[in-house]
Design a protein around this motif. Structure first.
Motif, PDB file in Angstrom:
ATOM      1  N   VAL A  74      20.496   1.983 -16.474  1.00 19.11           N
ATOM      2  CA  VAL A  74      20.772   1.259 -17.743  1.00 19.11           C
ATOM      3  C   VAL A  74      22.139   0.988 -17.892  1.00 19.11           C
ATOM      4  O   VAL A  74      23.061   1.890 -18.001  1.00 19.11           O
ATOM      5  CB  VAL A  74      20.118   1.880 -19.054  1.00 19.11           C
ATOM      6  N   LEU A  75      22.733  -0.223 -18.174  1.00 23.00           N
ATOM      7  CA  LEU A  75      23.824  -0.585 -18.518  1.00 23.00           C
ATOM      8  C   LEU A  75      23.918  -0.529 -20.105  1.00 23.00           C
ATOM      9  O   LEU A  75      23.250  -1.443 -20.807  1.00 23.00           O
ATOM     10  CB  LEU A  75      24.371  -1.986 -18.276  1.00 23.00           C
ATOM     11  N   VAL A  76      25.100   0.128 -20.635  1.00 19.83           N
ATOM     12  CA  VAL A  76      25.034   0.353 -22.178  1.00 19.83           C
ATOM     13  C   VAL A  76      26.539  -0.461 -22.524  1.00 19.83           C
ATOM     14  O   VAL A  76      27.645   0.121 -22.296  1.00 19.83           O
ATOM     15  CB  VAL A  76      25.432   1.765 -22.501  1.00 19.83           C
ATOM     16  N   LEU A  77      26.446  -1.403 -23.423  1.00 17.70           N
ATOM     17  CA  LEU A  77      27.486  -2.302 -23.612  1.00 17.70           C
ATOM     18  C   LEU A  77      27.717  -2.546 -24.952  1.00 17.70           C
ATOM     19  O   LEU A  77      28.154  -3.745 -25.438  1.00 17.70           O
ATOM     20  CB  LEU A  77      27.030  -3.778 -22.968  1.00 17.70           C
ATOM     21  N   THR A  78      27.299  -1.438 -25.839  1.00 18.47           N
ATOM     22  CA  THR A  78      27.373  -1.736 -27.166  1.00 18.47           C
ATOM     23  C   THR A  78      28.763  -1.111 -27.763  1.00 18.47           C
ATOM     24  O   THR A  78      29.457  -0.647 -26.966  1.00 18.47           O
ATOM     25  CB  THR A  78      26.283  -0.667 -27.842  1.00 18.47           C
ATOM     26  N   PRO A  79      29.127  -1.101 -29.105  1.00 20.59           N
ATOM     27  CA  PRO A  79      30.126  -0.722 -29.439  1.00 20.59           C
ATOM     28  C   PRO A  79      30.205   0.956 -29.306  1.00 20.59           C
ATOM     29  O   PRO A  79      29.573   1.473 -29.258  1.00 20.59           O
ATOM     30  CB  PRO A  79      30.327  -0.996 -31.112  1.00 20.59           C
ATOM     31  N   PRO A  80      31.601   1.257 -29.229  1.00 20.60           N
ATOM     32  CA  PRO A  80      31.767   2.739 -28.675  1.00 20.60           C
ATOM     33  C   PRO A  80      31.113   3.565 -29.463  1.00 20.60           C
ATOM     34  O   PRO A  80      30.613   4.629 -29.095  1.00 20.60           O
ATOM     35  CB  PRO A  80      33.419   2.925 -29.023  1.00 20.60           C
ATOM     36  N   ASN A  81      30.979   3.430 -30.853  1.00 18.02           N
ATOM     37  CA  ASN A  81      30.340   4.593 -31.861  1.00 18.02           C
ATOM     38  C   ASN A  81      28.824   4.676 -31.623  1.00 18.02           C
ATOM     39  O   ASN A  81      28.277   5.472 -32.096  1.00 18.02           O
ATOM     40  CB  ASN A  81      30.601   4.311 -33.364  1.00 18.02           C
ATOM     41  N   SER A  82      28.488   3.650 -30.974  1.00 20.99           N
ATOM     42  CA  SER A  82      26.980   3.765 -30.781  1.00 20.99           C
ATOM     43  C   SER A  82      26.660   4.658 -29.257  1.00 20.99           C
ATOM     44  O   SER A  82      25.277   4.688 -28.920  1.00 20.99           O
ATOM     45  CB  SER A  82      26.346   2.610 -30.697  1.00 20.99           C
ATOM     46  N   HIS A  83      27.342   4.632 -28.606  1.00 16.05           N
ATOM     47  CA  HIS A  83      27.431   5.043 -27.149  1.00 16.05           C
ATOM     48  C   HIS A  83      26.566   6.348 -26.979  1.00 16.05           C
ATOM     49  O   HIS A  83      25.643   6.677 -26.260  1.00 16.05           O
ATOM     50  CB  HIS A  83      28.647   5.320 -26.318  1.00 16.05           C
ATOM     51  N   GLY A  84      27.059   7.475 -27.875  1.00 12.47           N
ATOM     52  CA  GLY A  84      26.442   8.831 -27.579  1.00 12.47           C
ATOM     53  C   GLY A  84      25.169   8.912 -27.850  1.00 12.47           C
ATOM     54  O   GLY A  84      24.273   9.518 -27.085  1.00 12.47           O
ATOM     55  N   GLU A  85      24.369   8.244 -28.882  1.00 15.82           N
ATOM     56  CA  GLU A  85      22.996   8.437 -29.232  1.00 15.82           C
ATOM     57  C   GLU A  85      22.272   7.541 -28.156  1.00 15.82           C
ATOM     58  O   GLU A  85      21.257   8.019 -27.528  1.00 15.82           O
ATOM     59  CB  GLU A  85      22.744   7.839 -30.790  1.00 15.82           C
ATOM     60  N   ILE A  86      22.856   6.171 -27.991  1.00 19.60           N
ATOM     61  CA  ILE A  86      22.181   5.578 -27.038  1.00 19.60           C
ATOM     62  C   ILE A  86      21.987   6.265 -25.613  1.00 19.60           C
ATOM     63  O   ILE A  86      20.925   6.510 -24.794  1.00 19.60           O
ATOM     64  CB  ILE A  86      22.662   4.156 -26.763  1.00 19.60           C
ATOM     65  N   VAL A  87      22.999   6.773 -25.369  1.00 18.14           N
ATOM     66  CA  VAL A  87      23.087   7.472 -23.656  1.00 18.14           C
ATOM     67  C   VAL A  87      22.287   8.645 -23.670  1.00 18.14           C
ATOM     68  O   VAL A  87      21.713   8.912 -22.660  1.00 18.14           O
ATOM     69  CB  VAL A  87      24.842   7.493 -23.165  1.00 18.14           C
ATOM     70  N   GLU A  88      22.478   9.510 -24.786  1.00 18.77           N
ATOM     71  CA  GLU A  88      21.514  10.590 -24.723  1.00 18.77           C
ATOM     72  C   GLU A  88      20.086  10.255 -24.701  1.00 18.77           C
ATOM     73  O   GLU A  88      19.597  10.913 -24.080  1.00 18.77           O
ATOM     74  CB  GLU A  88      21.748  11.344 -26.262  1.00 18.77           C
ATOM     75  N   ARG A  89      19.554   9.461 -25.255  1.00 23.34           N
ATOM     76  CA  ARG A  89      18.173   8.932 -25.310  1.00 23.34           C
ATOM     77  C   ARG A  89      17.998   8.350 -23.846  1.00 23.34           C
ATOM     78  O   ARG A  89      16.839   8.576 -23.422  1.00 23.34           O
ATOM     79  CB  ARG A  89      17.785   7.731 -26.299  1.00 23.34           C
TER      80      ARG A  89
END
Length: 346
Positions: A74-89
């Motif tokens: 998965v490519l995660v291209l959201t604002p930085p403050n959302s990275h942690g939760e999204i990447v963890e899931r």
């Protein structure tokens, strides 16, 4: 569990903002290597505006990617403050991750992200594409084979321009969303490349502030002096208040020669008489249009990421290696806040 899929690797993408454009171009170029299966974003309107490859399915639910067993990465291209939760899931779902820079808004959160991906046995790559330019790789080889000798001094100059309209976007240039200003959003690419070539300094003295050119929470201008473990001295000059914007530049001096990287071009002169030139000057988004750059190195990072997954090797730009630049940035801001030099943990 991810299902084995022959042929092009099925991937997902989270985020439909400005950063998605070079990634989508890269995916189209690599259509024999990857297939964009699903795209998720909070805004249905932004999803509708994307020009997606045929067959890509859109939704506003991250679960649609997490529950699709055919998606390997998965490519995660959201604002930085959302990275942690999204990447963890994503990591807990057993899928590999390529995340836009920075890892997260703070060093602590970035370290947590790296640890979570390692604990779940998934690869974490970061879009810090300057490292994979031809000129950067050529200079890295010169340093590694000892041709240039020990480092004597280093300089990084990132004198860019962003109009106030750029910072008028809600959240941009704030600690809450971006984790900082010029260092975390613009200079991070050049600083990451410099560290990949010089190694980490052990001490920094920095001053950071916001110039009259901008109304924003975080810094748009930073100056710093670095000290390396071998005694070499470095300096950093970073700003988004330099009209109309200039190419970023890294200048390194060694005992047996000097080398300059500027806008994707290497020029080196060695004491043995050799003169080396690699690459050509490129647009780098240093002016009012942040997307004014070629997507070729986004494509190179994506291909490297996919190749690493297939070959069970590490990607060229790992999450763990990207922690170094966030350590430097955190130390620079700490130094500025304290008004004193600070040590940098290795």
């Amino acid at each position: 569990m991810i299902k084995a899929v022959r042929g092009a690797m099925r991937i997902g993408m989270v985020g439909a903002g400005q950063a998605s454009a070079p990634h989508l171009q890269s995916i189209r170029d690599l259509d024999t290597e990857v297939t964009l299966a699903r795209v998720v974003a909070r805004s249905a309107d932004k999803l509708a505006a994307l020009h997606l490859p045929a067959g890509a399915v859109t939704s506003t639910r991250l679960e649609d990617i997490l529950e699709d067993a055919t998606i390997a990465a998965v490519l995660v291209l959201t604002p930085p403050n959302s990275h942690g939760e999204i990447v963890e899931r994503i990591a807990r779902a057993g899928k590999h991750v390529l995340v836009e820079k920075p890892l997260d808004v703070s060093l602590e959160k970035a370290e947590q992200m790296v640890a979570i991906c390692e604990q779940n046995g998934v690869k974490l790559a970061v879009m810090l594409q300057h490292r994979i330019r031809d000129a950067s790789l050529a200079l890295a080889r010169l340093i590694q084979d000892g041709s240039l000798g020990p480092l004597l001094s280093a300089s990084a100059s990132i004198r860019w321009w962003r109009p106030q309209t750029y910072y008028n976007e809600p959240g941009r240039g704030t600690l809450a969303r971006d984790g900082g200003g010029v260092l975390m959003t613009q200079a991070i690419h050049t600083l990451d490349l410099m560290l990949s070539l010089t190694g980490m300094p052990d001490r920094v003295l920095a001053m950071a502030g916001t110039s009259p050119a901008h109304r924003m929470e975080c810094e748009d201008t930073v100056a710093a002096v670095l000290r390396y473990p071998n005694g070499a001295i470095g300096n950093i000059d970073a700003t988004t208040a330099a009209w109309p914007g200039f190419p970023e530049r890294i200048a390194l001096n060694f005992a047996q020669g000097s080398a300059t990287l500027e806008a994707g071009e290497l020029r080196a002169e060695l004491t043995d008489g050799r003169k080396i030139q690699v690459g050509v000057r490129q647009a780098t988004g240093s002016g009012a249009n942040p997307m004014a750059f070629d997507h070729a190195f986004h494509r190179a990072v994506l291909l490297d990421f996919v190749t690493a997954i297939r070959s069970h090797t590490e990607p060229a730009i790992t999450g763990r290696s990207a922690l170094q630049v966030q350590r430097l940035i955190a130390a620079m801001m700490e130094s500025s806040h304290r008004g004193a030099a600070v040590s940098i943990a290795s």
